[in-house]
Design a protein around this motif. Structure first.
Motif, PDB file in Angstrom:
ATOM      1  N   ASP A  17       0.692  -1.221   0.182  1.00  0.00           N
ATOM      2  CA  ASP A  17      -0.079   0.072  -0.065  1.00  0.00           C
ATOM      3  C   ASP A  17       0.736   1.466  -0.045  1.00  0.00           C
ATOM      4  O   ASP A  17       0.293   2.280   0.365  1.00  0.00           O
ATOM      5  N   ARG A  18       2.131   1.117  -0.461  1.00  0.00           N
ATOM      6  CA  ARG A  18       2.814   2.474  -0.693  1.00  0.00           C
ATOM      7  C   ARG A  18       3.517   2.485  -1.978  1.00  0.00           C
ATOM      8  O   ARG A  18       4.149   1.560  -2.537  1.00  0.00           O
ATOM      9  N   LEU A  19       3.618   3.566  -2.331  1.00  0.00           N
ATOM     10  CA  LEU A  19       3.923   3.888  -3.865  1.00  0.00           C
ATOM     11  C   LEU A  19       5.280   4.579  -3.648  1.00  0.00           C
ATOM     12  O   LEU A  19       5.357   5.705  -2.953  1.00  0.00           O
ATOM     13  N   THR A  20       6.311   4.403  -4.459  1.00  0.00           N
ATOM     14  CA  THR A  20       7.680   4.802  -4.602  1.00  0.00           C
ATOM     15  C   THR A  20       7.945   5.212  -5.809  1.00  0.00           C
ATOM     16  O   THR A  20       7.939   4.340  -6.827  1.00  0.00           O
ATOM     17  N   VAL A  21       8.095   6.444  -5.989  1.00  0.00           N
ATOM     18  CA  VAL A  21       8.750   6.986  -7.398  1.00  0.00           C
ATOM     19  C   VAL A  21      10.089   7.525  -7.237  1.00  0.00           C
ATOM     20  O   VAL A  21      10.552   8.262  -6.349  1.00  0.00           O
ATOM     21  N   LYS A  22      10.816   7.241  -8.475  1.00  0.00           N
ATOM     22  CA  LYS A  22      12.209   7.902  -8.663  1.00  0.00           C
ATOM     23  C   LYS A  22      12.292   8.519  -9.887  1.00  0.00           C
ATOM     24  O   LYS A  22      11.612   8.349 -10.824  1.00  0.00           O
ATOM     25  N   GLY A  23      12.897   9.477  -9.898  1.00  0.00           N
ATOM     26  CA  GLY A  23      13.039  10.459 -11.092  1.00  0.00           C
ATOM     27  C   GLY A  23      14.179  11.647 -11.027  1.00  0.00           C
ATOM     28  O   GLY A  23      14.841  11.924  -9.925  1.00  0.00           O
ATOM     29  N   ARG A  24      14.051  12.785 -12.019  1.00  0.00           N
ATOM     30  CA  ARG A  24      14.872  13.844 -12.046  1.00  0.00           C
ATOM     31  C   ARG A  24      14.232  14.952 -12.446  1.00  0.00           C
ATOM     32  O   ARG A  24      13.372  14.584 -13.516  1.00  0.00           O
ATOM     33  N   ALA A  25      14.520  15.823 -12.191  1.00  0.00           N
ATOM     34  CA  ALA A  25      13.921  17.302 -12.507  1.00  0.00           C
ATOM     35  C   ALA A  25      15.042  18.319 -12.591  1.00  0.00           C
ATOM     36  O   ALA A  25      16.103  18.320 -11.693  1.00  0.00           O
ATOM     37  N   MET A  26      15.171  19.289 -13.665  1.00  0.00           N
ATOM     38  CA  MET A  26      16.125  20.036 -13.699  1.00  0.00           C
ATOM     39  C   MET A  26      15.512  21.378 -14.479  1.00  0.00           C
ATOM     40  O   MET A  26      14.713  21.408 -15.360  1.00  0.00           O
ATOM     41  N   VAL A  27      15.903  22.538 -13.901  1.00  0.00           N
ATOM     42  CA  VAL A  27      15.565  23.897 -14.707  1.00  0.00           C
ATOM     43  C   VAL A  27      16.517  24.569 -14.901  1.00  0.00           C
ATOM     44  O   VAL A  27      17.529  24.758 -14.175  1.00  0.00           O
ATOM     45  N   ASN A  28      16.700  25.261 -15.990  1.00  0.00           N
ATOM     46  CA  ASN A  28      17.706  26.405 -16.280  1.00  0.00           C
ATOM     47  C   ASN A  28      17.512  27.687 -16.518  1.00  0.00           C
ATOM     48  O   ASN A  28      16.396  27.939 -16.869  1.00  0.00           O
ATOM     49  N   ASN A  29      18.296  28.570 -16.015  1.00  0.00           N
ATOM     50  CA  ASN A  29      18.064  30.281 -15.985  1.00  0.00           C
ATOM     51  C   ASN A  29      16.649  30.402 -15.473  1.00  0.00           C
ATOM     52  O   ASN A  29      15.849  30.980 -16.127  1.00  0.00           O
ATOM     53  N   LEU A  30      16.576  30.056 -14.380  1.00  0.00           N
ATOM     54  CA  LEU A  30      15.284  30.276 -13.308  1.00  0.00           C
ATOM     55  C   LEU A  30      15.156  31.727 -13.050  1.00  0.00           C
ATOM     56  O   LEU A  30      16.102  32.378 -12.334  1.00  0.00           O
ATOM     57  N   LEU A  31      13.951  32.409 -13.087  1.00  0.00           N
ATOM     58  CA  LEU A  31      14.038  33.833 -12.575  1.00  0.00           C
ATOM     59  C   LEU A  31      12.774  33.662 -11.516  1.00  0.00           C
ATOM     60  O   LEU A  31      11.719  33.297 -11.928  1.00  0.00           O
ATOM     61  N   LEU A  32      12.902  34.130 -10.369  1.00  0.00           N
ATOM     62  CA  LEU A  32      11.955  34.520  -9.414  1.00  0.00           C
ATOM     63  C   LEU A  32      11.777  35.872  -8.834  1.00  0.00           C
ATOM     64  O   LEU A  32      12.901  36.430  -9.087  1.00  0.00           O
ATOM     65  N   ASN A  33      10.660  36.230  -8.762  1.00  0.00           N
ATOM     66  CA  ASN A  33      10.456  37.570  -8.157  1.00  0.00           C
ATOM     67  C   ASN A  33       9.403  37.562  -7.108  1.00  0.00           C
ATOM     68  O   ASN A  33       8.091  37.254  -7.576  1.00  0.00           O
ATOM     69  N   HIS A  34       9.416  37.816  -5.982  1.00  0.00           N
ATOM     70  CA  HIS A  34       8.387  38.037  -4.975  1.00  0.00           C
ATOM     71  C   HIS A  34       8.781  38.994  -3.845  1.00  0.00           C
ATOM     72  O   HIS A  34      10.062  38.621  -3.250  1.00  0.00           O
ATOM     73  N   GLU A  35       8.106  39.876  -3.597  1.00  0.00           N
ATOM     74  CA  GLU A  35       8.635  40.709  -2.292  1.00  0.00           C
ATOM     75  C   GLU A  35       8.933  39.988  -0.982  1.00  0.00           C
ATOM     76  O   GLU A  35       9.961  40.554  -0.180  1.00  0.00           O
ATOM     77  N   LYS A  36       8.263  38.684  -0.718  1.00  0.00           N
ATOM     78  CA  LYS A  36       8.597  38.076   0.400  1.00  0.00           C
ATOM     79  C   LYS A  36       9.988  37.163   0.179  1.00  0.00           C
ATOM     80  O   LYS A  36      10.472  36.927   1.366  1.00  0.00           O
ATOM     81  N   LEU A  37      10.445  37.326  -0.894  1.00  0.00           N
ATOM     82  CA  LEU A  37      11.704  36.256  -1.143  1.00  0.00           C
ATOM     83  C   LEU A  37      12.954  37.285  -1.061  1.00  0.00           C
ATOM     84  O   LEU A  37      13.829  37.252  -0.508  1.00  0.00           O
ATOM     85  N   SER A  38      12.834  38.292  -1.841  1.00  0.00           N
ATOM     86  CA  SER A  38      14.000  39.142  -2.218  1.00  0.00           C
ATOM     87  C   SER A  38      13.538  40.650  -2.796  1.00  0.00           C
ATOM     88  O   SER A  38      12.397  40.501  -3.454  1.00  0.00           O
ATOM     89  N   ASP A  39      14.227  41.688  -2.399  1.00  0.00           N
ATOM     90  CA  ASP A  39      13.903  42.925  -3.179  1.00  0.00           C
ATOM     91  C   ASP A  39      14.296  42.956  -4.472  1.00  0.00           C
ATOM     92  O   ASP A  39      13.339  43.739  -5.239  1.00  0.00           O
ATOM     93  N   GLU A  40      15.120  42.166  -4.956  1.00  0.00           N
ATOM     94  CA  GLU A  40      15.680  41.909  -6.499  1.00  0.00           C
ATOM     95  C   GLU A  40      15.229  40.676  -7.145  1.00  0.00           C
ATOM     96  O   GLU A  40      14.653  39.862  -6.437  1.00  0.00           O
ATOM     97  N   ASN A  41      15.231  40.745  -8.346  1.00  0.00           N
ATOM     98  CA  ASN A  41      14.977  39.585  -9.151  1.00  0.00           C
ATOM     99  C   ASN A  41      16.019  38.362  -8.867  1.00  0.00           C
ATOM    100  O   ASN A  41      17.183  38.921  -8.493  1.00  0.00           O
ATOM    101  N   ILE A  42      15.693  37.264  -8.634  1.00  0.00           N
ATOM    102  CA  ILE A  42      16.545  36.065  -8.300  1.00  0.00           C
ATOM    103  C   ILE A  42      16.805  35.502  -9.463  1.00  0.00           C
ATOM    104  O   ILE A  42      15.876  34.821 -10.078  1.00  0.00           O
TER     105      ILE A  42
END
Length: 661
Positions: A266-291
């Protein structure tokens, strides 16, 4: 061999061949009826389950196992058409027809249109998500939902029905409501020999993403890898982040993969990989500038079961060059329990600092170091007893660790005089020298021991013994914040307050808090300055009222005296307003007397000072929550028209004591 035996063998072979020939002829003769029966059964099953008219205009064989279905429509009762397609050309597994279902070997779909429409309470798709009320309710079953079982069922259904070959052309998905439009156009999607290729244009209101999709799939091993690339210079931007969260999430490339699936007990286990390139984040709670993050990746091992979600410790997260193993779990079987562990191997210090995303830790950008760093963190909380929260965080350095070049902020400036600018709402309001050339600067030896000890007692009793962090205070702050479900307590030490005032902004962002911790760790562990020097700077720059900064300015503003002359009551008062210096006037009535609620604070701080031997028992017993205002503070605070200039409250209390009342 006997001729009669040969003759019998030939007769037997002929009979078998004849039987199979008759069977093949029968299948060819009756296959159209078999196909018609299967199609009718599918239509009947759909229409019995949902309130729709499902129509397949024509179904016929084209070759031995190739089927063409044309003019397919799905129309909900009383609602606009939900789906239509011109033609579906499929190769089926012949044996599946005898089971009354169709298993596709290849699938070609041309000109498909899925059109979802919502207008007020009416829509043409909600029926797909309604529970089947005709099924009996199992009252003996557990009410807890096993999300591992549900996800396993979805994965197996999806992978088991993937054809070996797919060729979709001109597929369109549209969602329309009074305040939202989503339009997805897919000129083509192909799967051939396990290779996936597609091109997609997604419009969400005014935002358009043009994507190229490439990948591989092996349905038998539950293995899939897909890569999303931007097809233009705009990048890939997540929709509705700006509208819902006032933020931005964008990237150039996203890779998502599932390598393994296992369902046991009754337990599912999944394995895999994820990757992101040139990620841009912006939110006032994270930082004053673009990340900006050049590259981030995760090799994940995730398990889902009854009341359980778990990220295995084999999961590795990579941020540029820095790698960490992460364990996380959420268990709500009996009570809600959250656990998180993070651990890195010893990595080159330069890799650590170079891996920090640009825009997240502005003060540290450009820093260079030698040696190695290793980080470990352990967090555990039972939401039914948050006061027992566990939090341990350690950043260990090798013996040869050293900073060879500072970033935008030079921490060595704490060693001598420096110019300091105070900000309010992000704007500079006053700049002054922190050093002997400033007439309002007070060396630590010229500040009353009462004030020094009162500040230490209230703000950071362990300042001289810890390395910049008071983990117990931080644990208590976490527990308080969880109970209140908002940030109401920070657990800051004097070291952290000093760094916040000298090097950072006052905005409560995640990046600023982490940056603050890193700078404090550097100052304390590299012993850039002594504890006395840190405390001296702190007492000379903190705010104590309107344009009042430092102990000397404060003692003159409120009491018209030097900081060395402050008595115990005055010192405790000054300590009391450090958390909210702009609200200093609320401590007094219109006659300049301390309000009665201040007496509790005096008893608390005075009692702790007495127990720690910082004041005598006699001083504590004679302590009264009264101070005498002079100068500018009195002019601002005392507004009663009949108030005398000199406050006699303290004298009157002393007289009462002398008389024995």
């Amino acid at each position: 061999m006997d001729q009669r035996l040969k003759k019998r063998i030939l007769i037997g072979v002929g009979v078998v061949l004849g039987f199979f020939l008759i069977l093949l002829i029968s299948l060819l003769v009756f296959r159209s009826s078999l196909l018609s029966y299967t199609v009718n059964r599918v239509v009947e099953k759909v229409e019995n389950r949902y309130p729709v008219d499902f129509n397949i205009g024509k179904a016929e064989f084209n070759g031995l196992t190739s089927v063409i279905l044309s003019d397919i429509t799905l129309v909900p009762h009383g609602q606009p058409q939900l789906f239509r397609t011109d033609s579906v050309h499929a190769t089926v597994g012949f044996r599946s027809l005898f089971k009354g279902r169709i298993v596709l070997r290849s699938l070609d779909v041309a000109n498909g249109y899925l059109t979802a429409v919502k207008d007020g309470d009416q829509n043409n798709f909600a029926f797909l998500f309604k529970k089947d009320d005709t099924q009996p309710v199992d009252t003996t079953a557990k009410t807890d939902r096993n999300y591992g079982e549900l996800l396993n069922r979805v994965l197996e259904t999806a992978f088991d029905n993937v054809p070996d070959q797919v060729d979709f052309s001109n597929l369109n998905v549209t969602y329309t409501s009074p305040n939202r439009v989503i339009d997805v156009k897919m000129p083509f999607l192909t799967i051939e020999d396990g290779n996936i290729a597609s091109q997609v244009s997604i419009r969400t209101d005014s935002l358009i993403n043009n994507l190229i999709v490439k990948g591989t799939i092996d349905p038998r091993d539950y293995n899939i890898m897909a890569s999303l690339y931007t097809a233009d210079t705009s990048g890939i931007r997540l929709p509705y982040v700006k509208e819902k969260f006032d933020g931005i999430v964008a990237f150039d490339t996203l890779h998502l993969g599932l390598n393994e699936k296992r369902y046991r007990r009754d337990r599912l286990t999944v394995k895999g990989r994820a990757m992101v390139n040139n990620l841009l984040l912006n939110h006032e709670k994270l930082s004053d500038e673009n990340i900006y993050l050049k590259e981030g990746a995760v090799d994940y091992v995730v398990s889902l079961g009854q009341n359980l979600f778990e990220v295995d410790s084999l999961t590795e997260v990579r941020v540029n060059k820095a790698r960490a193993n992460v364990y996380a779990s959420y268990n709500n079987a009996d009570s809600k329990i959250i656990a998180l562990k993070v651990r890195t191997e010893a990595l080159p210090a330069n890799d650590f600092f170079e891996s920090l995303p640009n825009g997240l830790f502005e003060t540290l950008e450009g820093i260079q170091a030698e040696g190695k760093l290793q980080y470990k963190m352990n967090f555990h909380v039972n939401l039914d007893s948050v006061e027992r929260v566990v939090f341990d965080s350690d950043l260990d350095a090798s013996e040869d660790f050293r900073v060879v070049k500072w970033g935008k902020a030079n921490l060595d400036k704490l060693k001598g005089p420096f110019m300091h600018t105070m900000y309010e709402y992000g704007k500079p309001i006053r700049t002054f020298m922190v050093g002997p050339s400033n007439p309002f600067y007070a060396p630590i030896g010229q500040i009353s021991p009462y004030l020094r000890n009162a500040v230490l007692t209230a703000e950071d009793a362990g300042f001289y013994s810890h390395k910049g962090f008071h983990e117990e205070a931080f644990r208590q702050a976490i527990a308080t914040n969880i109970k209140n479900r908002e940030f109401v307590r920070g657990g800051s030490t004097i070291s952290m307050q000093l760094v916040k005032n000298v090097f950072l902004t006052r905005k409560k962002t995640v990046s600023r808090k982490v940056e603050e911790a890193i700078i404090v760790w550097l100052i304390e562990n590299l012993e850039i300055v002594s504890k006395n020097r840190m405390f001296e700077i702190y007492l000379n720059i903190i705010e104590w009222g309107p344009d009042v900064y430092g102990a000397k300015d404060a003692s003159r503003f409120y009491f018209g005296k030097q900081p060395s002359e402050l008595n115990l009551a005055e010192s405790i008062f000054l300590t009391s307003i450090i958390p909210s210096p702009k609200r200093y006037r609320s401590s007094f009535d219109s006659y300049g007397n301390l309000r009665s609620w201040k007496s509790g604070y005096y008893r608390l701080i005075g009692g702790i000072m007495a127990r720690r031997g910082l004041i005598s028992q006699a001083e504590y017993e004679n302590l009264q929550p009264n101070v005498r205002l002079y100068g500018r503070a009195r002019d601002l605070i005392v507004t009663a028209p009949d108030a005398d200039y000199e406050d006699t409250t303290e004298f009157e209390l002393e007289t009462i004591d002398m008389l024995g009342f």
